[in-house]
Design a protein around this motif. Structure first.
Motif, mmCIF file in Angstrom:
data_model
loop_
_atom_site.group_PDB
_atom_site.id
_atom_site.type_symbol
_atom_site.label_atom_id
_atom_site.label_comp_id
_atom_site.label_asym_id
_atom_site.label_seq_id
_atom_site.Cartn_x
_atom_site.Cartn_y
_atom_site.Cartn_z
ATOM 1 N N ASP A 1 0.816 -1.216 0.000
ATOM 2 C CA ASP A 1 0.000 0.000 0.000
ATOM 3 C C ASP A 1 0.849 1.266 0.000
ATOM 4 N N GLY A 2 2.122 1.126 -0.284
ATOM 5 C CA GLY A 2 3.017 2.274 -0.295
ATOM 6 C C GLY A 2 3.633 2.518 1.069
ATOM 7 N N LEU A 3 4.701 3.300 1.067
ATOM 8 C CA LEU A 3 5.419 3.622 2.296
ATOM 9 C C LEU A 3 5.384 5.136 2.492
ATOM 10 N N PRO A 4 4.492 5.626 3.334
ATOM 11 C CA PRO A 4 4.349 7.072 3.496
ATOM 12 C C PRO A 4 5.534 7.692 4.220
ATOM 13 N N THR A 5 5.942 8.847 3.772
ATOM 14 C CA THR A 5 6.977 9.611 4.447
ATOM 15 C C THR A 5 6.323 10.850 5.045
ATOM 16 N N THR A 6 6.317 10.933 6.368
ATOM 17 C CA THR A 6 5.648 12.027 7.065
ATOM 18 C C THR A 6 6.679 12.850 7.835
ATOM 19 N N ASP A 7 6.191 13.820 8.598
ATOM 20 C CA ASP A 7 7.070 14.622 9.440
ATOM 21 C C ASP A 7 7.432 13.912 10.739
ATOM 22 N N ASP A 8 6.867 12.725 10.965
ATOM 23 C CA ASP A 8 7.080 12.000 12.214
ATOM 24 C C ASP A 8 7.854 10.713 11.919
ATOM 25 N N TRP A 9 9.174 10.778 12.045
ATOM 26 C CA TRP A 9 10.010 9.618 11.726
ATOM 27 C C TRP A 9 9.671 8.416 12.598
ATOM 28 N N ALA B 1 13.517 -1.682 -1.088
ATOM 29 C CA ALA B 1 12.625 -0.563 -0.762
ATOM 30 C C ALA B 1 12.453 -0.415 0.749
ATOM 31 N N VAL B 2 12.349 -1.532 1.450
ATOM 32 C CA VAL B 2 12.203 -1.484 2.910
ATOM 33 C C VAL B 2 13.468 -0.925 3.555
ATOM 34 N N VAL B 3 14.633 -1.386 3.102
ATOM 35 C CA VAL B 3 15.898 -0.885 3.646
ATOM 36 C C VAL B 3 16.012 0.615 3.417
ATOM 37 N N GLU B 4 15.727 1.064 2.212
ATOM 38 C CA GLU B 4 15.808 2.494 1.887
ATOM 39 C C GLU B 4 14.878 3.309 2.773
ATOM 40 N N TYR B 5 13.683 2.793 3.013
ATOM 41 C CA TYR B 5 12.690 3.514 3.807
ATOM 42 C C TYR B 5 13.151 3.648 5.265
ATOM 43 N N ILE B 6 13.626 2.567 5.856
ATOM 44 C CA ILE B 6 14.044 2.621 7.259
ATOM 45 C C ILE B 6 15.270 3.513 7.411
ATOM 46 N N LEU B 7 16.207 3.431 6.488
ATOM 47 C CA LEU B 7 17.355 4.327 6.535
ATOM 48 C C LEU B 7 16.920 5.788 6.477
ATOM 49 N N GLY B 8 15.931 6.080 5.633
ATOM 50 C CA GLY B 8 15.420 7.442 5.552
ATOM 51 C C GLY B 8 14.826 7.911 6.867
ATOM 52 N N CYS B 9 14.110 7.018 7.542
ATOM 53 C CA CYS B 9 13.549 7.362 8.855
ATOM 54 C C CYS B 9 14.657 7.716 9.836
ATOM 55 N N MET B 10 15.719 6.937 9.830
ATOM 56 C CA MET B 10 16.816 7.179 10.765
ATOM 57 C C MET B 10 17.491 8.514 10.478
ATOM 58 N N ARG B 11 17.657 8.855 9.231
ATOM 59 C CA ARG B 11 18.292 10.130 8.897
ATOM 60 C C ARG B 11 17.373 11.294 9.241
ATOM 61 N N ARG B 12 16.064 11.133 9.015
ATOM 62 C CA ARG B 12 15.124 12.208 9.359
ATOM 63 C C ARG B 12 14.995 12.397 10.861
ATOM 64 N N ALA B 13 15.355 11.362 11.627
ATOM 65 C CA ALA B 13 15.365 11.495 13.086
ATOM 66 C C ALA B 13 16.464 12.445 13.546
ATOM 67 N N GLY B 14 17.451 12.679 12.683
ATOM 68 C CA GLY B 14 18.555 13.558 13.039
ATOM 69 C C GLY B 14 19.808 12.827 13.464
ATOM 70 N N PHE C 1 17.403 -2.042 14.398
ATOM 71 C CA PHE C 1 15.941 -1.949 14.350
ATOM 72 C C PHE C 1 15.369 -2.957 13.364
ATOM 73 N N ALA C 2 15.926 -3.014 12.160
ATOM 74 C CA ALA C 2 15.403 -3.925 11.138
ATOM 75 C C ALA C 2 15.534 -5.377 11.581
ATOM 76 N N ASP C 3 16.676 -5.725 12.150
ATOM 77 C CA ASP C 3 16.868 -7.112 12.591
ATOM 78 C C ASP C 3 15.921 -7.455 13.737
ATOM 79 N N PHE C 4 15.720 -6.499 14.642
ATOM 80 C CA PHE C 4 14.785 -6.721 15.743
ATOM 81 C C PHE C 4 13.369 -6.991 15.214
ATOM 82 N N VAL C 5 12.897 -6.163 14.283
ATOM 83 C CA VAL C 5 11.537 -6.326 13.752
ATOM 84 C C VAL C 5 11.403 -7.677 13.061
#
Length: 237
Positions: free
Chosen positions: A86-94, A131-144, A157-161
């Motif tokens: 269903d897509g991977l939304p990118t929001t302001d909330d990492w 795509a999943v790897v790219e998305y999670i990496l993006g979340c981590m970078r947007r976290a600062g 995080f990915a291995d834990f999930v």
């Protein structure tokens, strides 16, 4: 109404009509293999059974997959495909985005537990996993997080999930009597232990959640995300 056992016998006895030549590809085979595993369990993951499902000779599958392990990697990516369908939304909330992908991966593994229990440690090296790897990496970078820390937190995080999703899938994949025995042991065996030898168990047994409570995974994800947040540099640090 026909029972599941009768349906399995019938499917073995009555192979489907042969497919048209050239109509097989990796995606078609992977989807059929997932269907066989969902219905009959991982022990049914053989080229013969998949060929019967597709109405194709088993040797035709070898033209697309060298062996069963290569097929299993394709099934691993099918789980990632479900998670991203269903897509991977990118929001302001990492943090919420991390919760989103964690829930989707968990749900995909539980939807296909016989496959999900096996593949947490595998690297599919296919497009949906990318795509999943790219998305999670993006979340981590947007976290600062600084890039080296973002990469490390991605891995953990990915291995834990994946590990938690696979564990829950393994519980669901158990046959019903074994699963019920494991769940019941927390209500029977653990409660019958001597209080003087296991005082902490005795004090907390009423509060320990059942193994199959969905809230367990949610709490684990929250704890992981909270920990990640503490690693974000603050102003002036």
């Amino acid at each position: 109404m026909q029972s599941k056992a009768e349906a399995r016998v019938q499917s073995k006895a009555e192979p489907k009509a042969r497919r048209a030549r050239g109509s097989l590809n990796q995606q078609v085979i992977a989807e059929a293999a997932m269907k066989v595993c969902d219905r009959d369990g991982i022990e049914a993951l053989t080229f013969e059974r998949i060929g019967r499902e597709l109405g194709a000779h088993p040797t035709a599958i070898y033209r697309h997959f060298r062996d069963k392990d290569e097929l299993l990697l394709a099934l691993t990516d099918e789980l990632h495909a479900d998670a991203t369908s269903d897509g991977l939304p990118t929001t302001d909330d990492w943090a919420e985005d991390l919760r989103f992908i964690a829930r989707r991966i968990h749900a995909a593994f539980l939807a296909h537990p016989h496959v999900g229990q096996l593949v947490a440690a595998r690297t599919a090296r296919r497009r949906h996993e990318f795509a999943v790897v790219e998305y999670i990496l993006g979340c981590m970078r947007r976290a600062g997080l600084p890039d080296p820390e973002a990469a490390r937190c991605y891995r953990v995080f990915a291995d834990f999930v994946l590990a938690y999703a696979s564990m829950d899938a393994a519980l669901l994949a158990l046959d019903a009597p074994k699963r019920e025995a494991d769940l019941r042991s927390w209500e029977v065996d653990y409660r019958s232990l001597p209080h003087d030898q296991y005082p902490n168990l005795a004090a907390l047994i009423d509060h320990i959640p059942s193994l199959d409570r969905p809230e367990n995974f949610e709490l684990a994800v929250d704890l992981m995300i909270t920990s990640i947040g503490t690693r974000v540099p603050t102003a002036g640090s």
